[in-house]
Design an enzyme around this catalytic site. Structure first.
Site, short mmCIF file in Angstrom:
data_model
loop_
_atom_site.label_atom_id
_atom_site.label_comp_id
_atom_site.label_asym_id
_atom_site.label_seq_id
_atom_site.Cartn_x
_atom_site.Cartn_y
_atom_site.Cartn_z
N TYR A 142 12.16 26.91 107.90
CA TYR A 142 11.76 26.72 109.48
C TYR A 142 11.51 27.97 110.55
O TYR A 142 11.28 27.99 110.93
CB TYR A 142 12.31 25.92 110.14
CG TYR A 142 12.88 24.24 110.01
CD1 TYR A 142 11.64 23.70 109.14
CD2 TYR A 142 13.28 23.37 109.98
CE1 TYR A 142 11.80 22.69 108.66
CE2 TYR A 142 13.63 22.06 110.56
CZ TYR A 142 12.93 22.10 109.13
OH TYR A 142 12.36 20.14 109.06
N LYS A 191 18.62 22.16 95.63
CA LYS A 191 17.42 21.23 95.03
C LYS A 191 17.20 22.47 94.23
O LYS A 191 16.70 23.47 93.70
CB LYS A 191 15.89 21.30 95.17
CG LYS A 191 14.83 20.59 94.57
CD LYS A 191 15.39 19.95 93.98
CE LYS A 191 13.66 19.01 92.90
NZ LYS A 191 14.58 17.75 92.07
N ASP A 223 16.67 15.07 96.07
CA ASP A 223 16.04 13.44 95.73
C ASP A 223 17.19 13.11 95.54
O ASP A 223 17.34 11.53 96.59
CB ASP A 223 14.61 13.44 94.91
CG ASP A 223 15.42 14.75 93.64
OD1 ASP A 223 16.77 15.33 93.31
OD2 ASP A 223 15.51 15.01 92.53
N ASP A 247 18.14 18.33 108.16
CA ASP A 247 16.42 17.52 108.44
C ASP A 247 16.34 15.81 109.13
O ASP A 247 16.26 14.93 109.17
CB ASP A 247 15.51 17.87 109.01
CG ASP A 247 14.77 18.06 110.04
OD1 ASP A 247 14.71 17.25 110.40
OD2 ASP A 247 13.58 18.89 110.87
N ASP A 251 18.28 12.19 109.04
CA ASP A 251 17.00 11.20 109.44
C ASP A 251 17.02 9.81 109.44
O ASP A 251 17.57 8.61 109.42
CB ASP A 251 16.03 11.92 109.73
CG ASP A 251 15.44 11.94 111.16
OD1 ASP A 251 17.01 12.50 111.65
OD2 ASP A 251 14.35 12.82 111.44
#
Length: 373
Positions: A142, A191, A223, A247, A251
């Protein structure tokens, strides 16, 4: 206790839900003889419309000089639907995180028995779910360098992390894991089989873990973690991860509670701490008095805890639980027989003032009057 709070209502439903939190904080102040002084400032689309800047300098100054920040939400469709817009509401949020050095977003994930029917999982999988996601906030993709080729056919976003950036949030997460109410388990979500930044995260966390021998550490690819949050959410205690992964999975985890509107968060760093619900600005509901204020009210409870007011925070959470158990819920939870945003705020405020739910007048709640008999 006297505390100064900067209030940033923001866009969409932000003002409506934040006003309920202020209402509840005022009830706490009245009941426990505290003083909360509020200063209101602009940020987001409303700030762009009025000043041309998504985060005016006076807003930053106020935040830096406050004991805490209570934040609503930002965002507006006219910016979401315009990929050419040079100034966006979200730029204000990213700048505020940098200005306040808010490097850690702390998101508790809890479930409520009264709302288990709204979650996509079987009830037995939702029992005793209680974990906290620590999301790094000021690094990663970001904030990395962004490029778009002159012909518009190629784009890139750099993901960059440094050892100090990882260390500071890792220490904070380990320290939370050591708290008496936690289970002393930390899961790093990364990851590392593909990304170099993730390999650095894993290396740093492995080294830091030696300083916290009482905390069990495991490592999970993002994942798999996304799947495990749905398959067996109660396995998690403290979840530590980088910005974008955090993020996304926070959610995802919100559906366990039954509504995105229920989850609070705190953004902490080297100075002033910011408290906000994790939901967005939900512009479709703005001004209709139908938004769920509980995420914001529970964020205010986290603020009270930050001030060292644990009894007061527990009372707010007790009041929230009572509203849910008795069906005083917003439209996102009950589309037909719902209660208004402001009514729920009044109900929780009066519960705090009375500290006795037997004195709540249900008929007056339905009439949107004072709820105290």
């Amino acid at each position: 206790m006297v505390r100064t709070i900067t209030v940033i209502e923001g866009d969409g439903i932000g003002p409506e839900v934040t006003r309920q939190s202020v209402k509840v904080l005022n009830a706490i102040a009245s009941q426990f003889n505290h003083t909360f002084n509020y200063t209101y400032h602009l940020m987001g689309a409303v700030a762009i419309d009025k000043t041309g800047n998504p985060l005016p300098d006076e807003t930053i100054e106020s935040c830096l000089n406050s004991d805490a920040v209570l934040f609503g939400a930002i965002g507006h469709p006219k910016y979401d639907n315009d990929p050419t817009a040079k100034v966006r509401p979200e730029q204000g949020l990213l700048k505020l995180r940098k200005s306040l050095q808010l490097f850690a977003n702390i998101r508790p994930v809890n479930t409520y028995p009264a709302l288990q029917h709204l979650a996509p999982l079987k009830a037995e999988k939702l029992e005793d779910v209680d974990f906290i996601i620590f999301r790094e906030l000021t690094g990663g993709i970001y904030f990395g360098k962004k490029e778009l080729s002159e012909d518009g056919t190629k784009a890139s976003d750099d993901c960059v992390y440094t050892v100090p950036e990882i260390e500071r949030i890792a220490h904070l997460a380990f320290q939370y894991a050591q708290k008496p109410e936690r289970r002393k388990k930390l899961t790093l979500v990364d990851k590392a089989n593909v990304l170099e930044t993730s390999r650095l995260w894993r290396k740093v966390v492995q080294e830091i873990s030696k300083q916290y021998p009482d905390v069990a550490v495991d490592y999970m690819f993002v994942d798999n973690a996304s799947m495990q949050i749905m398959l067996n959410p109660k396995q998690f205690d403290i979840v530590l991860t980088e910005n974008m992964f955090g993020d996304i999975i926070s959610d995802e985890a919100s559906v366990l509670s039954g509504s995105l509107g229920l989850l609070p968060s705190a953004s902490a760093g080297t100075g002033t701490v910011l408290f906000e619900p994790i939901h967005g600005s939900y512009p479709q509901a703005a001004g209709k008095d139908i938004a769920n204020p509980l995420g914001s009210i529970l964020s205010a409870a986290m603020m009270l805890e930050h001030f060292g007011l644990s009894t007061e925070a527990a009372l707010v959470r007790e009041a929230v639980k009572w509203t849910l158990e008795n069906g005083f819920v917003s439209k996102d939870i009950e589309p037909v027989n719902f209660y208004f945003t402001s009514t729920i705020g009044d109900l929780i405020s009066d519960y705090v003032k009375s500290n006795d739910h037997e004195r709540i007048n249900v008929e007056n709640v339905q009439l949107r009057k004072s709820t105290i008999i």
